[in-house]
Each structure stands twice: as C-alpha cells, then as structure tokens.
Write a protein that holds these residues in place. Structure first.
Motif, PDB file in Angstrom:
ATOM      1  N   GLU A 219       0.871  -1.025  -0.087  1.00 21.28           N
ATOM      2  CA  GLU A 219       0.091   0.142   0.173  1.00 21.28           C
ATOM      3  C   GLU A 219       0.813   1.159   0.036  1.00 21.28           C
ATOM      4  O   GLU A 219       0.391   2.419  -0.709  1.00 21.28           O
ATOM      5  CB  GLU A 219      -0.919   0.122   1.391  1.00 21.28           C
ATOM      6  N   THR A 220       1.916   1.319   0.799  1.00 20.59           N
ATOM      7  CA  THR A 220       2.845   2.484   0.952  1.00 20.59           C
ATOM      8  C   THR A 220       3.451   2.714  -0.529  1.00 20.59           C
ATOM      9  O   THR A 220       3.631   3.773  -0.942  1.00 20.59           O
ATOM     10  CB  THR A 220       3.740   2.281   2.111  1.00 20.59           C
ATOM     11  N   THR A 221       4.028   1.441  -0.811  1.00 15.55           N
ATOM     12  CA  THR A 221       4.541   1.638  -2.183  1.00 15.55           C
ATOM     13  C   THR A 221       3.837   1.977  -3.457  1.00 15.55           C
ATOM     14  O   THR A 221       4.343   2.924  -4.200  1.00 15.55           O
ATOM     15  CB  THR A 221       5.267   0.185  -2.594  1.00 15.55           C
ATOM     16  N   LEU A 222       2.784   1.710  -3.425  1.00 18.03           N
ATOM     17  CA  LEU A 222       1.789   2.302  -4.428  1.00 18.03           C
ATOM     18  C   LEU A 222       1.285   3.747  -4.302  1.00 18.03           C
ATOM     19  O   LEU A 222       1.193   4.371  -5.305  1.00 18.03           O
ATOM     20  CB  LEU A 222       0.497   1.423  -4.438  1.00 18.03           C
ATOM     21  N   ASP A 223       1.355   4.095  -2.913  1.00 13.54           N
ATOM     22  CA  ASP A 223       1.062   5.525  -2.579  1.00 13.54           C
ATOM     23  C   ASP A 223       2.297   6.360  -3.109  1.00 13.54           C
ATOM     24  O   ASP A 223       1.871   7.475  -3.800  1.00 13.54           O
ATOM     25  CB  ASP A 223       1.019   5.576  -1.063  1.00 13.54           C
ATOM     26  N   ILE A 224       3.389   5.708  -2.856  1.00  8.72           N
ATOM     27  CA  ILE A 224       4.734   6.611  -3.451  1.00  8.72           C
ATOM     28  C   ILE A 224       4.635   6.801  -4.893  1.00  8.72           C
ATOM     29  O   ILE A 224       4.898   7.571  -5.615  1.00  8.72           O
ATOM     30  CB  ILE A 224       5.935   6.067  -2.989  1.00  8.72           C
ATOM     31  N   LEU A 225       4.213   5.431  -5.756  1.00  8.58           N
ATOM     32  CA  LEU A 225       4.481   5.474  -7.032  1.00  8.58           C
ATOM     33  C   LEU A 225       3.289   6.154  -7.687  1.00  8.58           C
ATOM     34  O   LEU A 225       3.534   6.843  -8.677  1.00  8.58           O
ATOM     35  CB  LEU A 225       4.299   3.992  -7.518  1.00  8.58           C
ATOM     36  N   GLY A 226       2.025   6.543  -7.087  1.00  8.44           N
ATOM     37  CA  GLY A 226       0.952   6.916  -7.606  1.00  8.44           C
ATOM     38  C   GLY A 226       0.786   8.352  -7.242  1.00  8.44           C
ATOM     39  O   GLY A 226       0.253   9.267  -7.978  1.00  8.44           O
ATOM     40  N   ASN A 227       1.307   8.756  -6.146  1.00  9.16           N
ATOM     41  CA  ASN A 227       1.010  10.118  -5.515  1.00  9.16           C
ATOM     42  C   ASN A 227       2.263  10.447  -4.505  1.00  9.16           C
ATOM     43  O   ASN A 227       2.144  10.711  -3.397  1.00  9.16           O
ATOM     44  CB  ASN A 227      -0.317  10.147  -4.582  1.00  9.16           C
ATOM     45  N   PRO A 228       3.355  10.773  -5.503  1.00  8.06           N
ATOM     46  CA  PRO A 228       4.572  11.110  -4.726  1.00  8.06           C
ATOM     47  C   PRO A 228       4.471  12.410  -4.231  1.00  8.06           C
ATOM     48  O   PRO A 228       3.928  13.218  -4.571  1.00  8.06           O
ATOM     49  CB  PRO A 228       5.619  10.904  -5.707  1.00  8.06           C
ATOM     50  N   THR A 229       5.126  12.645  -2.731  1.00 10.27           N
ATOM     51  CA  THR A 229       5.437  13.829  -2.275  1.00 10.27           C
ATOM     52  C   THR A 229       6.119  14.754  -3.011  1.00 10.27           C
ATOM     53  O   THR A 229       7.193  14.162  -3.842  1.00 10.27           O
ATOM     54  CB  THR A 229       5.886  13.631  -0.918  1.00 10.27           C
ATOM     55  N   PRO A 230       6.408  16.136  -3.058  1.00 13.74           N
ATOM     56  CA  PRO A 230       7.260  16.848  -3.603  1.00 13.74           C
ATOM     57  C   PRO A 230       8.784  16.393  -3.400  1.00 13.74           C
ATOM     58  O   PRO A 230       9.571  16.495  -4.138  1.00 13.74           O
ATOM     59  CB  PRO A 230       6.796  18.239  -3.054  1.00 13.74           C
ATOM     60  N   GLU A 231       9.154  15.863  -2.046  1.00 16.89           N
ATOM     61  CA  GLU A 231      10.356  15.713  -1.701  1.00 16.89           C
ATOM     62  C   GLU A 231      10.732  14.499  -2.425  1.00 16.89           C
ATOM     63  O   GLU A 231      11.920  14.243  -2.841  1.00 16.89           O
ATOM     64  CB  GLU A 231      10.484  15.274  -0.147  1.00 16.89           C
ATOM     65  N   GLU A 232       9.684  13.501  -2.668  1.00 15.04           N
ATOM     66  CA  GLU A 232      10.102  12.183  -3.465  1.00 15.04           C
ATOM     67  C   GLU A 232      10.139  12.348  -4.931  1.00 15.04           C
ATOM     68  O   GLU A 232      10.981  11.647  -5.533  1.00 15.04           O
ATOM     69  CB  GLU A 232       8.998  11.215  -3.198  1.00 15.04           C
ATOM     70  N   GLN A 233      10.003  13.680  -5.456  1.00 16.11           N
ATOM     71  CA  GLN A 233      10.170  14.039  -6.843  1.00 16.11           C
ATOM     72  C   GLN A 233      11.463  15.041  -6.952  1.00 16.11           C
ATOM     73  O   GLN A 233      11.911  15.330  -8.278  1.00 16.11           O
ATOM     74  CB  GLN A 233       9.051  14.691  -7.348  1.00 16.11           C
ATOM     75  N   LEU A 234      11.871  15.338  -5.976  1.00 21.22           N
ATOM     76  CA  LEU A 234      13.038  16.205  -5.814  1.00 21.22           C
ATOM     77  C   LEU A 234      14.463  15.400  -6.425  1.00 21.22           C
ATOM     78  O   LEU A 234      14.773  14.267  -6.025  1.00 21.22           O
ATOM     79  CB  LEU A 234      13.391  16.831  -4.682  1.00 21.22           C
ATOM     80  N   ILE A 235      15.216  16.280  -7.043  1.00 21.97           N
ATOM     81  CA  ILE A 235      16.524  15.674  -7.678  1.00 21.97           C
ATOM     82  C   ILE A 235      17.614  16.167  -6.752  1.00 21.97           C
ATOM     83  O   ILE A 235      17.807  17.391  -6.455  1.00 21.97           O
ATOM     84  CB  ILE A 235      17.007  16.329  -8.874  1.00 21.97           C
ATOM     85  N   SER A 236      18.198  15.169  -6.052  1.00 21.70           N
ATOM     86  CA  SER A 236      18.991  15.515  -5.124  1.00 21.70           C
ATOM     87  C   SER A 236      20.494  15.650  -5.709  1.00 21.70           C
ATOM     88  O   SER A 236      20.817  15.245  -6.456  1.00 21.70           O
ATOM     89  CB  SER A 236      19.240  14.166  -4.002  1.00 21.70           C
ATOM     90  N   PRO A 237      21.107  16.872  -5.005  1.00 25.15           N
ATOM     91  CA  PRO A 237      22.674  16.940  -5.657  1.00 25.15           C
ATOM     92  C   PRO A 237      23.926  16.123  -5.010  1.00 25.15           C
ATOM     93  O   PRO A 237      24.907  16.116  -5.283  1.00 25.15           O
ATOM     94  CB  PRO A 237      22.875  18.290  -5.143  1.00 25.15           C
ATOM     95  N   ASP A 238      23.363  15.005  -3.977  1.00 25.59           N
ATOM     96  CA  ASP A 238      24.427  14.478  -3.070  1.00 25.59           C
ATOM     97  C   ASP A 238      25.202  13.538  -3.808  1.00 25.59           C
ATOM     98  O   ASP A 238      26.253  13.512  -3.548  1.00 25.59           O
ATOM     99  CB  ASP A 238      23.736  13.832  -1.944  1.00 25.59           C
ATOM    100  N   ILE A 239      24.691  12.715  -4.909  1.00 18.57           N
ATOM    101  CA  ILE A 239      25.845  12.152  -5.649  1.00 18.57           C
ATOM    102  C   ILE A 239      26.565  12.634  -6.055  1.00 18.57           C
ATOM    103  O   ILE A 239      28.016  12.391  -6.324  1.00 18.57           O
ATOM    104  CB  ILE A 239      24.838  11.234  -6.517  1.00 18.57           C
ATOM    105  N   ASP A 240      26.314  13.663  -7.009  1.00 21.53           N
ATOM    106  CA  ASP A 240      27.211  14.737  -7.586  1.00 21.53           C
ATOM    107  C   ASP A 240      28.250  15.173  -6.578  1.00 21.53           C
ATOM    108  O   ASP A 240      29.545  15.387  -6.616  1.00 21.53           O
ATOM    109  CB  ASP A 240      26.666  15.787  -8.402  1.00 21.53           C
TER     110      ASP A 240
END
Length: 226
Positions: free
Chosen positions: A183-204
């Motif tokens: 259920e939580t995985t489907l929530d993330i896949l279907g209705n991600p929060t703004p934070e879950e769609q942010l591109i992080s600079p940390d790998i770079d």
C-alpha cells in the motif's frame, strides 16, 4: 575498520532468521567490540517522506537512531526508488516484450544501485563524511512508460507498455510483499510527495559526477531482459 550496514529483512513467511539478527544495536555493539570505527547505514528516503509508514518510515528511522547512538563514526544514505526494481519486468519483457505497471506517467528520480554502492564505498574509505545524511536519487524524473522506452532502446526492439490499475498492481505485488508495504509503495508510485520527486545533488557532491540515468542502468543490465 568500516562497516556497511543494510537492514536485512526475512521473507514474509520466513521464520528461520534469529531475532538477534534483527537487533541493530546488538549488531553495532558487536562491530564496535571488533574494532570497527566507521559505519555507513543504507536507509530509505521514506524516513522523511513517509514517517507514518511502519515499513518505509518508522522501522528505517529506528535503525538510523541505532546508528547515531552507536558511538561509531556514521554516515546515512537515503535512496529513493531503485532503478533495479525494473527487474520485476524482466520475465514479461523477455517473453512478450511487454512492461505492465501502474501510474504510467508519474515520474520519480529512480537511483542506480551502482551509484549507491559507489557513494557507500567513498563514505567508508574516505574522511569527510562523518555525521552526513545523503539523499540519493537519479538525475531526472523517470516514468514507468519512459523506462519501458529505455528498455526498448537498450534491446533495439519495441517494448509495449501496458498501464495497470492500482488494484491489478496490488494483486501482483502481494505475491512478494506484505500488504502494508504494498500500500505504501503504491502511494509513493501514484502520488509521490514533492520531496520524493526532488532531484538530490548529493551523488554529484560525493562522487564529483552526475548520477546515472535509468537508460544507463538499462544498457548495463540488458542481459536480464533479452
């Protein structure tokens, strides 16, 4: 000496793992007694984006707290969704050249596990990462439909995308995940929060290069889909 600490979970019906193996403080105490000085914890972005979720937030948070309180030099990695989750499509791509997934046009910045491993290696082997929490994502939003196209490009053959309903996806996922996790995985896949769609600079920031795109992962792992 250093320790890479990823939480191990049994399969839903597996009772063969002793309880002490699930105790992070016991594991860390043993590591410290053995002379380990530095630990890197592979956690989850869900600690901050889904704190109410027992599977994605609360349990991962408890492991992070154990690391912070261990007395060891620590670094925490919080990846989002893995590019390698596409292995779930391998059989259907091999047999039918089909990818079936819900929420076909919802994008997430899935991260290549190769990048996670490289960040972990740097944090374990080099100074300057103690007390840091790194959010690890890919370089851009990627939808399931786009990932099917990336697999097709890597194969050099068309791959058809079939959009599932949430109910269809849930039925399929219940074969290998407990229902609360599904259920939580489907929530993330279907209705991600703004934070879950942010591109992080940390790998770079850690590696001095951009993270790999899903298309890079697809090219490198195409053997599984042929």
């Amino acid at each position: 000496m250093s320790l890479f600490f990823a939480r191990l979970l049994p399969e839903p019906h597996d009772t063969g793992i002793s309880a002490h193996l699930m105790d992070p403080r016991a594991i860390l105490a043993l590591a410290k007694a053995a002379g380990i000085q530095r630990v890197v914890r592979l956690s989850s972005q869900g600690v901050v984006t889904r704190p109410e979720s027992a599977s994605h937030g609360q349990l991962a948070h408890s492991f992070e707290e154990a690391v912070r309180e261990s007395g060891l030099e620590w670094t925490i990695l919080r990846p989002g969704g893995f590019a390698s989750n596409a292995y779930a499509w391998a059989e259907s791509v091999r047999d039918e050249r089909v990818v079936a997934a819900p929420f076909g046009d919802v994008g997430l910045p899935v991260v290549d596990p190769f990048d996670i491993a490289e960040v972990a290696a740097v944090a374990l082997r080099e100074d300057g990462h103690a007390g840091q929490v790194y959010t690890l994502t890919g370089p851009a939003l990627s939808t399931p439909r786009q990932r099917a196209e990336d697999l097709a490009a890597a194969l050099g053959e068309p791959v058809r995308f079939v959009e599932q309903t949430r109910a269809q996806a849930k039925t399929q996922m219940l074969h290998f995940m407990p229902e609360p996790v599904v259920e939580t995985t489907l929530d993330i896949l279907g209705n991600p929060t703004p934070e879950e769609q942010l591109i992080s600079p940390d790998i770079d920031k850690v590696l001095g290069r951009a993270p790999h795109a899903f298309s890079d992962w697809a090219q490198r792992n195409m053997f599984a889909f042929k």
